[in-house]
Design a protein around this motif. Structure first.
Motif, PDB file in Angstrom:
ATOM      1  N   GLU A   1       0.608  -0.431  -0.084  1.00  0.00           N
ATOM      2  CA  GLU A   1      -0.152  -0.412  -0.301  1.00  0.00           C
ATOM      3  C   GLU A   1       0.782   1.347  -0.048  1.00  0.00           C
ATOM      4  O   GLU A   1       2.182   1.036   0.129  1.00  0.00           O
ATOM      5  N   GLU A   2       0.180   2.129  -0.131  1.00  0.00           N
ATOM      6  CA  GLU A   2       1.058   3.731  -0.069  1.00  0.00           C
ATOM      7  C   GLU A   2       1.462   3.486   0.950  1.00  0.00           C
ATOM      8  O   GLU A   2       1.124   3.300   2.785  1.00  0.00           O
ATOM      9  N   ILE A   3       2.413   4.442   1.274  1.00  0.00           N
ATOM     10  CA  ILE A   3       4.009   4.397   2.404  1.00  0.00           C
ATOM     11  C   ILE A   3       3.220   5.852   3.354  1.00  0.00           C
ATOM     12  O   ILE A   3       2.767   6.806   2.176  1.00  0.00           O
ATOM     13  N   THR A   4       3.209   6.000   4.233  1.00  0.00           N
ATOM     14  CA  THR A   4       3.349   7.257   4.908  1.00  0.00           C
ATOM     15  C   THR A   4       3.696   8.201   5.326  1.00  0.00           C
ATOM     16  O   THR A   4       5.529   7.535   5.167  1.00  0.00           O
ATOM     17  N   ILE A   5       3.538   9.683   5.438  1.00  0.00           N
ATOM     18  CA  ILE A   5       4.513  10.333   5.439  1.00  0.00           C
ATOM     19  C   ILE A   5       5.254  10.189   6.910  1.00  0.00           C
ATOM     20  O   ILE A   5       6.175  10.244   6.876  1.00  0.00           O
ATOM     21  N   GLU A   6       4.882   9.648   8.094  1.00  0.00           N
ATOM     22  CA  GLU A   6       4.902   9.767   8.575  1.00  0.00           C
ATOM     23  C   GLU A   6       6.152   8.527   9.262  1.00  0.00           C
ATOM     24  O   GLU A   6       6.990   8.738   9.483  1.00  0.00           O
TER      25      GLU A   6
ATOM     26  N   VAL B   1      16.970  10.213  -2.429  1.00  0.00           N
ATOM     27  CA  VAL B   1      16.364   9.332  -1.959  1.00  0.00           C
ATOM     28  C   VAL B   1      16.048   8.756  -3.085  1.00  0.00           C
ATOM     29  O   VAL B   1      15.719   9.657  -4.397  1.00  0.00           O
ATOM     30  N   ARG B   2      16.441   7.660  -3.616  1.00  0.00           N
ATOM     31  CA  ARG B   2      16.459   6.271  -4.609  1.00  0.00           C
ATOM     32  C   ARG B   2      16.140   5.638  -4.713  1.00  0.00           C
ATOM     33  O   ARG B   2      16.091   4.934  -3.322  1.00  0.00           O
ATOM     34  N   ARG B   3      14.544   4.487  -5.919  1.00  0.00           N
ATOM     35  CA  ARG B   3      14.407   3.940  -5.461  1.00  0.00           C
ATOM     36  C   ARG B   3      15.334   2.676  -5.763  1.00  0.00           C
ATOM     37  O   ARG B   3      15.578   2.571  -7.372  1.00  0.00           O
TER      38      ARG B   3
ATOM     39  N   GLN C   1       6.772  14.852  -2.574  1.00  0.00           N
ATOM     40  CA  GLN C   1       7.054  14.347  -3.675  1.00  0.00           C
ATOM     41  C   GLN C   1       7.483  12.713  -3.871  1.00  0.00           C
ATOM     42  O   GLN C   1       7.589  11.982  -4.703  1.00  0.00           O
ATOM     43  N   ILE C   2       8.512  13.107  -2.214  1.00  0.00           N
ATOM     44  CA  ILE C   2       8.532  11.633  -2.663  1.00  0.00           C
ATOM     45  C   ILE C   2       7.677   9.942  -2.561  1.00  0.00           C
ATOM     46  O   ILE C   2       7.687   9.305  -3.671  1.00  0.00           O
ATOM     47  N   GLN C   3       6.837  10.323  -1.627  1.00  0.00           N
ATOM     48  CA  GLN C   3       4.965   9.405  -2.129  1.00  0.00           C
ATOM     49  C   GLN C   3       5.223   9.367  -3.574  1.00  0.00           C
ATOM     50  O   GLN C   3       4.515   8.455  -4.066  1.00  0.00           O
TER      51      GLN C   3
END
Length: 402
Positions: A226-231, A274-276, A251-253
């Protein structure tokens, strides 16, 4: 007991652990060093001074710190660091803490002189720059040891009173009054004006301090289905002492949901991205790929982006042999392969098979003899290595900088 000595006496430190005191020579660290000697004894304390070479009198500051350490019978380690381009404040801090981490051994403790006003200034800056208002933590794991800030609840005026009482001498850094720096402007202009109108403003700012976020290991962050949270993103980056604005986290999200073959890169601080890669997020520092140079087998060498070392092996290179250490950026397209198992393999394919992230590949060391690649370090060894050779055999190992 005065507030400074009382704060140190209350520390719950490992028994007989060695203490490193971050010593800039300013009034705060001077008081911390002097008081630490009073409470813990000189034999248990060691000071460390980082010379950033940013100010003309920096060498005189080193001399002052050396004299003060001798007077207190404390050993002093002095290190020089180079500051990268970008935000000078942040780059100086990153280089300083990297050096502290390098020296701190297992179960050792680093003490820094941050006090209550520092915490207030940090919270104010975090608030107005859109970051998490976490302030300054009193302690946390650090390198092989622990970082403590024993004066975090001590007033600046109590530190000044201690210095006057003990007739201490310290350095006045003229850059501390330069209000072009955000923190100096907050300290010298914003907070005094706020305090004149709202006498309780400093305590109100401290009340903004959020509960400490759960500690996360410094390791790539596995992306959930699922979508990763800001926290979650914020807690992960805080493990690396990076606290970007919420707009950057948003922006990362968005970027991490890009198509599978994309390589999103989001700047979170000067020189940090940050890179994926393979369903994980990595915090990456950009290093300049090194210039090719000759290396002698068996002799470790530090390059711009890591360290090339050697270890004993039944097969490998003869000690003292000279090879060219390069990287794929400096190889012609026809050279970018190596013989492995009787056939030539492209370096690009070997990087992919070995799960080497894309951002490390251009700076990965490649050893050559003439125009022939003889080692893709840590991935494919020298194909001409001889078993049972009489001379010492060595193979290269690669340790990229974190």
């Amino acid at each position: 007991m005065c507030p400074v000595l009382e704060a140190l006496a209350e520390l719950e430190l490992p028994v007989n652990s060695r203490l490193w005191i971050a010593y800039s020579g300013g009034i705060d660290s001077t008081v911390l060093l002097h008081a630490s000697v009073q409470v813990f004894g000189a034999s248990r304390c060691r000071a460390i001074h980082i010379n950033h070479k940013l100010s003309a009198p920096s060498d005189r500051w080193v001399e002052h710190c050396l004299r003060s350490a001798v007077h207190l019978s404390v050993d002093l380690t002095v290190e020089e660091v180079e500051i990268s381009e970008g935000n000078v404040e942040q780059q100086a801090r990153l280089s300083r803490y990297a050096m502290f981490r390098h020296h701190l051994g297992p179960s050792e403790v680093l003490l820094t002189a941050h006090h209550r006003d520092d915490d207030i200034e940090t919270l104010t800056w975090q608030l107005f720059s859109g970051r998490a208002t976490i302030g300054i933590p009193a302690s946390r794991p650090f390198g092989s040891g622990t970082l403590w800030r024993p004066l975090l609840h001590v007033e600046k005026q109590d530190i000044e009173a201690y210095a006057m009482q003990h007739e201490l001498t310290w350095i006045e850094d003229e850059s501390n009054t330069d209000t072009s720096f955000d923190r100096n402007w907050i300290r010298h202009e914003l907070l005094p004006q706020l305090s004149s109108r709202f006498p309780q403003v400093k305590q109100r700012i401290l009340d903004l301090k959020q509960a400490t976020l759960s500690l996360i290991e410094r390791e790539p962050l596995q992306l959930p289905v699922e979508e990763i949270t800001i926290e979650k993103l914020r807690a992960w980056l805080l493990a690396y002492e990076v606290n970007p604005p919420t707009t950057v986290l948003n922006q990362i999200q968005k970027q991490i949901s890009a198509k599978a073959d994309a390589n999103p890169e989001i700047k979170v601080a000067d020189g940090l991205f940050v890179r994926r890669y393979r369903k994980r997020l990595h915090l990456v520092r950009n290093f300049e790929a090194f210039t090719p140079l000759n290396v002698e087998v068996g002799r470790p060498i530090q390059l711009s982006n890591g360290t090339l070392n050697w270890k004993n092996s039944l097969e490998g290179f003869e000690e003292g042999r000279t090879l060219l250490c390069t990287n794929r950026l400096h190889l012609k397209s026809g050279q970018r392969s190596i013989k492995d198992g009787g056939m030539h393999k492209k370096l690009a394919n070997l990087f992919q098979e070995s799960s080497i992230p894309p951002w490390l590949r251009d700076g990965w060391p490649v050893l050559c003899e003439g125009d022939t690649v003889v080692s893709l370090v840590d991935i494919v060894p020298d194909p001409s290595a001889r078993k049972g050779q009489k001379s010492l055999a060595l193979v290269p190992t690669w340790h990229p900088f974190d």
